[in-house]
Design a protein around this motif. Structure first.
Motif, PDB file in Angstrom:
ATOM      1  N   LEU A  37       0.849  -1.193   0.000  1.00 22.58           N
ATOM      2  CA  LEU A  37       0.000   0.000   0.000  1.00 22.58           C
ATOM      3  C   LEU A  37       0.883   1.241   0.000  1.00 22.58           C
ATOM      4  O   LEU A  37       1.946   1.254   0.607  1.00 22.58           O
ATOM      5  CB  LEU A  37      -0.902   0.004   1.234  1.00 22.58           C
ATOM      6  N   PRO A  38       0.436   2.300  -0.691  1.00 23.21           N
ATOM      7  CA  PRO A  38       1.271   3.507  -0.773  1.00 23.21           C
ATOM      8  C   PRO A  38       1.418   4.230   0.559  1.00 23.21           C
ATOM      9  O   PRO A  38       2.396   4.918   0.783  1.00 23.21           O
ATOM     10  CB  PRO A  38       0.544   4.376  -1.794  1.00 23.21           C
ATOM     11  N   HIS A  39       0.450   4.141   1.439  1.00 19.57           N
ATOM     12  CA  HIS A  39       0.639   4.664   2.791  1.00 19.57           C
ATOM     13  C   HIS A  39      -0.208   3.865   3.773  1.00 19.57           C
ATOM     14  O   HIS A  39      -1.058   3.072   3.371  1.00 19.57           O
ATOM     15  CB  HIS A  39       0.356   6.166   2.886  1.00 19.57           C
ATOM     16  N   HIS A  40       0.032   4.086   5.049  1.00 19.14           N
ATOM     17  CA  HIS A  40      -0.585   3.264   6.079  1.00 19.14           C
ATOM     18  C   HIS A  40      -2.103   3.482   6.124  1.00 19.14           C
ATOM     19  O   HIS A  40      -2.560   4.609   6.236  1.00 19.14           O
ATOM     20  CB  HIS A  40       0.030   3.619   7.436  1.00 19.14           C
ATOM     21  N   LEU A  41      -2.865   2.407   6.037  1.00 19.48           N
ATOM     22  CA  LEU A  41      -4.320   2.534   6.032  1.00 19.48           C
ATOM     23  C   LEU A  41      -4.974   1.986   7.287  1.00 19.48           C
ATOM     24  O   LEU A  41      -6.131   2.256   7.556  1.00 19.48           O
ATOM     25  CB  LEU A  41      -4.904   1.789   4.824  1.00 19.48           C
TER      26      LEU A  41
END
Ligand code: GDP
Ligand code: MG
Lengths: 248, 117
Positions: free
Chosen positions: A55-59
């Motif tokens: 994932l491109p950033h923490h979700l």
């Protein structure tokens, strides 16, 4: 069938988790969804032979799991099994969960640590919380659920379609049950063993448990309200929308 | 009381100027500046027109005027904060969906490349 594994900083455990799945569920592809870990989770997973969805950033756990559901849905899988990346779920249980999913026709099968006699140990606050939510969920779901917080679940394509569109963001497991209930989907529980973590610590500490309870309770409440609204509208105007006939 | 009103006047003017400067420099989007402008103007008007403040005080039965000023501005800001939470929630939802989409598209690109190779 696809096995998905949400992972956040599980470098120490993820390799063993993936290898163990390959060993006990021959031929099933494994997809590790990495929630922007700061450690070597991705190379460890790839090294063990898993496909990785970074994932491109923490979700957060829910967003991470949902990304996996969306991808599985797009790739056309009919069944998805989700296990945790910390090694607490025994890959040997996966075939039984899968089997139950196929034979029962239920939309969801939960690998449950409290069904049957293999009473596994959990923290005091945690098990109090679980008991509390069993009581809350009982009337909503219309049948008892023993392990509503289990991160070991199998889904068929109908459930996958629903979760691709709507899935809770934080602490998703309990709310997901209510989302399914809104669709009048069925779930089954399959007794499973739970092991202590292979490495690291649970993200759900005693202090967070209270926040967890309030958060999830609100989430359940919101979902029940949505359900009621839909039900009333559904009675006025039956057969509305492309997904209204999806129930089991 | 008059000194208090002078203080709130200065505060609301400072707020007004800050908002206008931010809009000019595009640090804040126009649609989000409107509620701030409105709030500072309300505060300014109430601080400068004593009769209006007293009328509101009498109308609402609040025991004195400074309290009215305080309550009114307080509630305006509370409503604004709530609006911001709504906006933030929308942004977060969109942002999550977007991140998931990016991840999935990257995954598809990689598997297409691997197919070609
Ligand atoms: N994507 C994501 N996964 C997480 C996060 N925190 C924990 N996990 C994963 O969720 C699973 C269960 O987490 P864990 O802390 O063991 O919870 P517990 O088993 O319910 O006590 C593991 O696979 C973790 O890697 C997070 O913030 N984001
Ligand atoms: Mg765990």
């Amino acid at each position: 069938m696809l096995v998905i594994v949400p992972a956040f900083n599980e470098e120490a455990a993820i390799g063993e988790v993936v290898r163990s799945i390959h060993e006990h569920v021959a031929g099933a592809p494994v997809l590790v969804i990495d929630d922007c870990s700061s450690d070597g989770t991705i190379p460890a997973a790839r090294g063990a032979g898993a496909d990785v969805l970074p994932l491109p950033h923490h979700l957060g756990l829910g967003g991470c799991v949902q990304a996996g559901y969306k991808l599985a849905y797009e790739l056309g899988f009919d069944y998805v099994i989700r296990v945790d990346g910390d090694g607490q779920h025994d890959a040997r249980d996966i075939p039984r969960v899968f089997e139950r999913l196929k034979t029962s026709g239920a939309e969801m099968a939960i690998g449950s640590r409290f069904v049957g006699e293999n009473g596994s140990r959990t923290g005091v606050v945690r098990s109090l919380g679980i008991r509390f939510f069993r009581l809350v969920l009982r009337p909503i779901l219309g049948k008892p659920v023993h392990d509503p917080t289990s991160g070991f679940v199998g889904l068929n394509r109908r459930a996958l379609a629903v979760f691709s569109r709507s899935f809770p963001l934080e602490y998703p497991e309990i709310e997901a049950l209510v989302v399914l209930q809104r669709k009048r989907f069925r779930f089954e529980e399959v007794p499973c063993k739970m092991r202590p973590r292979l490495a690291g610590r649970s993200s759900i500490t005693a202090i967070k448990s209270l926040y967890y309870i309030v958060h999830v309770l609100l989430g359940v409440f919101v979902n029940v309200l949505k359900y009621e609204r839909r039900w009333h509208r559904g009675r006025e105007n039956p057969g509305r929308g492309p997904h209204s006939g999806a129930g089991g | 009381m008059d000194r208090l009103l002078n203080v709130t006047t200065v505060l609301s003017v400072v707020l007004l100027v800050m908002v206008l400067i931010s809009v000019r420099r595009a640090h804040i989007r126009v649609e989000y500046s409107v509620s701030w402008l409105l709030a500072s103007v309300v505060m300014l008007v109430l601080s400068r027109t004593r009769p209006l403040l007293d009328a509101v005080t009498r109308l609402t039965g609040i025991p004195d005027s400074p309290l009215t000023l305080f309550l009114l501005t307080g509630s305006v800001f509370l409503i604004m904060f709530f609006r911001f939470s709504i906006i933030m929630s929308h942004l977060r939802d969109d942002n999550i969906a977007l991140a998931q989409r990016v991840a999935i598209l990257e995954y598809h690109i990689h598997s297409l490349r691997n197919h070609e190779a």
